[in-house]
Design an enzyme around this catalytic site. Structure first.
Site, PDB file in Angstrom:
ATOM      1  N   GLU A 107       0.715  -1.336  -0.033  1.00 17.20           N
ATOM      2  CA  GLU A 107      -0.042   0.053   0.030  1.00 17.20           C
ATOM      3  C   GLU A 107       0.787   1.246   0.120  1.00 17.20           C
ATOM      4  OE1 GLU A 107      -3.054  -0.004  -0.347  1.00 17.20           O
ATOM      5  OE2 GLU A 107      -3.161  -2.182  -0.306  1.00 17.20           O
ATOM      6  N   TRP A 167       1.708   1.779  -3.255  1.00 16.42           N
ATOM      7  CA  TRP A 167       0.462   2.560  -4.210  1.00 16.42           C
ATOM      8  C   TRP A 167       0.790   3.834  -3.973  1.00 16.42           C
ATOM      9  CZ3 TRP A 167      -2.620   1.447  -8.006  1.00 16.42           C
ATOM     10  CH2 TRP A 167      -3.041   0.115  -8.514  1.00 16.42           C
ATOM     11  N   TRP A 217     -20.796  13.471 -18.842  1.00 21.05           N
ATOM     12  CA  TRP A 217     -21.006  13.710 -17.275  1.00 21.05           C
ATOM     13  C   TRP A 217     -22.263  14.602 -17.227  1.00 21.05           C
ATOM     14  CZ3 TRP A 217     -18.316  10.750 -14.769  1.00 21.05           C
ATOM     15  CH2 TRP A 217     -16.743  10.343 -15.277  1.00 21.05           C
ATOM     16  N   ASN A 252     -10.432   3.616   3.531  1.00 24.21           N
ATOM     17  CA  ASN A 252     -10.140   3.254   1.980  1.00 24.21           C
ATOM     18  C   ASN A 252     -11.329   2.649   1.154  1.00 24.21           C
ATOM     19  OD1 ASN A 252      -8.580   3.266  -0.353  1.00 24.21           O
ATOM     20  ND2 ASN A 252      -8.517   1.189   0.027  1.00 24.21           N
ATOM     21  N   TRP A 308     -15.839  12.912 -11.974  1.00 19.59           N
ATOM     22  CA  TRP A 308     -14.699  12.542 -10.715  1.00 19.59           C
ATOM     23  C   TRP A 308     -13.954  13.889 -10.264  1.00 19.59           C
ATOM     24  CZ3 TRP A 308      -9.653  13.662 -11.662  1.00 19.59           C
ATOM     25  CH2 TRP A 308      -8.938  13.926 -12.720  1.00 19.59           C
ATOM     26  N   TRP A 330      -8.869   8.927  -7.611  1.00 18.89           N
ATOM     27  CA  TRP A 330     -10.148   9.403  -8.327  1.00 18.89           C
ATOM     28  C   TRP A 330     -10.175   8.702  -9.397  1.00 18.89           C
ATOM     29  CZ3 TRP A 330     -15.029  10.550  -6.699  1.00 18.89           C
ATOM     30  CH2 TRP A 330     -15.036  10.973  -5.238  1.00 18.89           C
TER      31      TRP A 330
HETATM   32  C1  LIG Z   1     -11.149   8.263  -4.150  1.00 15.54           C
HETATM   33  C2  LIG Z   1     -10.110   8.397  -3.264  1.00 15.54           C
HETATM   34  C3  LIG Z   1      -9.270   9.225  -2.755  1.00 15.54           C
HETATM   35  C4  LIG Z   1      -8.202   9.176  -1.948  1.00 15.54           C
HETATM   36  N1  LIG Z   1      -7.443  10.272  -1.442  1.00 15.54           N
HETATM   37  C5  LIG Z   1      -6.544  10.101  -0.880  1.00 15.54           C
HETATM   38  C6  LIG Z   1      -5.654  11.013  -0.592  1.00 15.54           C
HETATM   39  O1  LIG Z   1      -6.052  12.392  -0.618  1.00 15.54           O
HETATM   40  N2  LIG Z   1      -4.532  11.275   0.332  1.00 15.54           N
HETATM   41  C7  LIG Z   1      -4.142   9.964   0.660  1.00 15.54           C
HETATM   42  O2  LIG Z   1      -2.924   9.865   1.418  1.00 15.54           O
HETATM   43  N3  LIG Z   1      -4.623   8.740   0.293  1.00 15.54           N
HETATM   44  C8  LIG Z   1      -5.758   8.844  -0.472  1.00 15.54           C
HETATM   45  N4  LIG Z   1      -6.636   7.799  -0.887  1.00 15.54           N
HETATM   46  C9  LIG Z   1      -5.822   6.204  -0.636  1.00 15.54           C
HETATM   47  C10 LIG Z   1      -6.421   5.749   0.747  1.00 15.54           C
HETATM   48  O3  LIG Z   1      -7.696   5.888   0.858  1.00 15.54           O
HETATM   49  C11 LIG Z   1      -5.792   6.288   1.946  1.00 15.54           C
HETATM   50  O4  LIG Z   1      -4.292   6.463   1.810  1.00 15.54           O
HETATM   51  C12 LIG Z   1      -5.950   5.514   3.357  1.00 15.54           C
HETATM   52  O5  LIG Z   1      -7.235   5.220   3.492  1.00 15.54           O
HETATM   53  C13 LIG Z   1      -5.223   6.185   4.521  1.00 15.54           C
HETATM   54  O6  LIG Z   1      -5.708   5.369   5.500  1.00 15.54           O
HETATM   55  P1  LIG Z   1      -4.554   4.787   6.380  1.00 15.54           P
HETATM   56  O7  LIG Z   1      -3.213   5.520   6.626  1.00 15.54           O
HETATM   57  O8  LIG Z   1      -5.212   4.073   7.710  1.00 15.54           O
HETATM   58  O9  LIG Z   1      -3.991   3.544   5.278  1.00 15.54           O
HETATM   59  P2  LIG Z   1      -3.192   2.269   5.386  1.00 15.54           P
HETATM   60  O10 LIG Z   1      -4.170   1.174   4.890  1.00 15.54           O
HETATM   61  O11 LIG Z   1      -2.862   2.054   6.832  1.00 15.54           O
HETATM   62  O12 LIG Z   1      -1.864   2.538   4.513  1.00 15.54           O
HETATM   63  C14 LIG Z   1      -0.652   2.920   4.792  1.00 15.54           C
HETATM   64  C15 LIG Z   1      -0.366   3.836   3.727  1.00 15.54           C
HETATM   65  O13 LIG Z   1      -0.041   3.643   2.369  1.00 15.54           O
HETATM   66  C16 LIG Z   1      -0.745   4.315   1.582  1.00 15.54           C
HETATM   67  N5  LIG Z   1      -1.752   3.907   0.883  1.00 15.54           N
HETATM   68  C17 LIG Z   1      -2.891   3.092   1.522  1.00 15.54           C
HETATM   69  N6  LIG Z   1      -3.867   2.945   0.548  1.00 15.54           N
HETATM   70  C18 LIG Z   1      -3.440   3.493  -0.639  1.00 15.54           C
HETATM   71  C19 LIG Z   1      -4.222   3.609  -1.985  1.00 15.54           C
HETATM   72  N7  LIG Z   1      -5.405   2.922  -2.247  1.00 15.54           N
HETATM   73  N8  LIG Z   1      -3.380   4.461  -2.552  1.00 15.54           N
HETATM   74  C20 LIG Z   1      -2.427   5.228  -2.399  1.00 15.54           C
HETATM   75  N9  LIG Z   1      -1.703   5.073  -1.195  1.00 15.54           N
HETATM   76  C21 LIG Z   1      -2.403   4.197  -0.083  1.00 15.54           C
HETATM   77  C22 LIG Z   1      -1.417   5.735   2.360  1.00 15.54           C
HETATM   78  O14 LIG Z   1      -0.240   6.555   2.106  1.00 15.54           O
HETATM   79  C23 LIG Z   1      -1.449   5.061   3.590  1.00 15.54           C
HETATM   80  O15 LIG Z   1      -1.347   6.103   4.631  1.00 15.54           O
HETATM   81  C24 LIG Z   1      -7.753   7.639  -1.674  1.00 15.54           C
HETATM   82  C25 LIG Z   1      -8.501   6.858  -1.992  1.00 15.54           C
HETATM   83  C26 LIG Z   1      -9.404   6.772  -2.851  1.00 15.54           C
HETATM   84  C27 LIG Z   1     -10.429   5.556  -3.251  1.00 15.54           C
END
Ligand SMILES: Cc1cc2nc3c(=O)[nH]c(=O)nc-3n(C[C@H](O)[C@H](O)[C@H](O)COP(=O)(O)OP(=O)(O)OC[C@H]3O[C@@H](n4cnc5c(N)ncnc54)[C@H](O)[C@@H]3O)c2cc1C
Length: 410
Positions: free
Chosen positions: A210, A213, A241, A276, A294, A317
């Site tokens: 993650e 990602w 849209w 997420n 979007w 997005w």
């Molecule tokens: C529509 C949408 C918008 C989003 N906008 C953002 C945003 O503005 N900022 C943001 O940091 N994340 C964003 N995310 C990705 C993800 O939802 C968040 O990073 C995550 O929910 C953060 O929670 P966590 O730190 O507990 O994640 P954990 O699951 O603990 O993951 C650890 C770290 O990994 C990274 N990560 C995790 N999942 C993703 C993912 N799907 N894509 C990219 N990196 C990821 C993040 O840096 C996160 O802090 C978005 C996802 C979606 C679907």
């Protein structure tokens, strides 16, 4: 101090007799240009300048295809990134930091809540943010330890559950540089190897992917600086849209009549964060069931998330929209009811954020419109009054979305 940093910094450096100016590199279009301008004016003025990478595991340009091109698909990107070996361990904190004394005539400005009116008072809409988060390095380090010794165990499956703390919640700390991905990487490795974390290696690999990602998003943003405004896949430029201000507002306010959607958007408004899985569900609903661009959702998240990140937000997005690199296909349309039943099976998440329907039985908590009159009365719910009726029919919305996609293809 106000003004153009490319102009001010060399003046400060000259007057304060600064020898070396050093900072962590940034990777979004405008900041790259700004950093380059600062660097060249400082160098021309005779200062030593050194920039470094504290924000990413690897530089965006280090991971390429065999022919040296940028990557477009996550799996090969991540394989190539892993093939570079373990990311460098973070440097220790400097033993001593000498604070910069500003020369006379360049007085700084005090940073206080009162002077800058940084926080809202009437109404104080930031109360929920203050309650949910403790900014700063110490609290980022604590969040990491809590996660490694807690939810990392079972993360592979648990990360889909919004009804309990199943993820690290490190995103706002990462966003503001209070912790770096290399710190997270090495702390995770060592917690698993030492047995301090009881997680399996597949849980920790999932977690590290993650972080991967996030790296991939920055790779995309670096090569596509307009990621937040322009479809990565130009076919979506012709997408029909809908403009529907009322539906957009209902979505933003968490008043769509679909409990898991409303719970997510209210969690976002109150705490500045959303799980997420729920981000994916609400984004799919806006883009597909409501057929709203979007970019409207991206902008709302940008304004309301405490982890609003130029790379992750834009890439995610576009991923949900199907217009992005390695995106989910547009025709994959999340059903908010099925998703709710699967990932919030006891309705705990919905009950927390949508208290006006909390007394409904578990079987109806994700679809209150199916409750009969007696059940609604006993739960003190009046649909259309205390809680909205669904603003769109799921089947009709889905058909409309698929027809729009087909039209774009033609
Ligand atoms: C529509 C949408 C918008 C989003 N906008 C953002 C945003 O503005 N900022 C943001 O940091 N994340 C964003 N995310 C990705 C993800 O939802 C968040 O990073 C995550 O929910 C953060 O929670 P966590 O730190 O507990 O994640 P954990 O699951 O603990 O993951 C650890 C770290 O990994 C990274 N990560 C995790 N999942 C993703 C993912 N799907 N894509 C990219 N990196 C990821 C993040 O840096 C996160 O802090 C978005 C996802 C979606 C679907």
């Amino acid at each position: 101090m106000r003004g153009d940093p490319a102009e001010i910094l060399p003046r400060v450096a000259a007057q304060a007799k600064v020898d070396l100016v050093t900072w962590s590199r940034r990777y979004e279009g405008a900041t790259i240009a700004l950093d380059a301008a600062i660097k060249s004016t400082l160098t021309e003025a005779g200062h030593r300048v050194s920039t470094f990478n504290a924000a990413l595991l690897n530089e965006p340009w280090q991971v390429t295809t065999k022919t040296g091109d940028p990557m477009k698909v996550f799996s090969p990107y991540w394989r190539a990134a892993r093939a570079l070996g373990e990311p460098p361990a973070p440097d220790p904190a400097p033993a001593r930091i000498v604070p910069l004394t500003l020369p006379a005539g360049l007085a700084g400005m005090a940073i206080s809540r009162e002077d800058l009116a940084l926080e809202p008072t009437q109404p104080d809409w930031a109360g929920g943010l203050r309650e949910a988060w403790a900014p700063g390095e110490a609290s980022a380090a604590r969040a990491l330890t809590d996660f490694l010794t807690g939810p990392l165990d079972g993360y592979g499956e648990g990360r889909n559950r919004p009804d309990y703390v199943s993820t690290s919640r490190l995103s706002p700390h990462l966003r503001f540089g209070e912790i770096g991905p290399r710190q997270i990487w090495h702390a995770t490795r060592s917690a698993v190897e030492s047995g301090e974390a009881s997680a399996s290696s597949s849980d920790s690999e999932k977690f590290l992917s993650e972080i991967g990602w996030r790296e991939f998003s920055y790779h995309l943003l670096f090569y596509h600086p307009e990621l937040a405004t322009r479809n990565f896949n130009a076919r979506f430029d012709a997408f029909p849209w809908r403009r529907d201000a009322a539906a957009l507002k209902a979505w933003q306010r968490g008043a769509t009549g679909y409990p898991i959607i409303d719970a997510g958007l209210r969690e976002l408004w109150t705490t500045g964060w959303m799980h997420n899985r729920v981000r994916m569900i609400v984004a799919s609903f806006l883009i597909k069931h409501l057929l709203i661009d979007w970019r409207e959702g991206e902008a709302w998240f940008w304004d309301t998330l405490v982890d609003a990140d130029p790379a992750n937000n834009a890439a995610s997005w576009q991923w949900v929209a199907g217009s992005g690199a390695d995106a989910a296909p547009y025709f994959r349309i999340f059903n908010p009811v099925t998703q709710g039943l699967k990932f919030d099976p006891d309705g705990l998440y919905v009950r927390r954020w949508v208290p006006e329907i909390a007394a409904l039985p578990d079987a109806l908590i994700h679809e209150p419109w199916k409750a009969d009159a007696g059940t609604l009365r006993r739960a003190d719910v009046a649909l259309g009054e205390t809680y909205p009726k669904p603003i769109v029919d799921l089947d009709a919305g889905r058909e409309r979305a698929l027809a729009a996609l087909a039209a774009t293809r033609d």
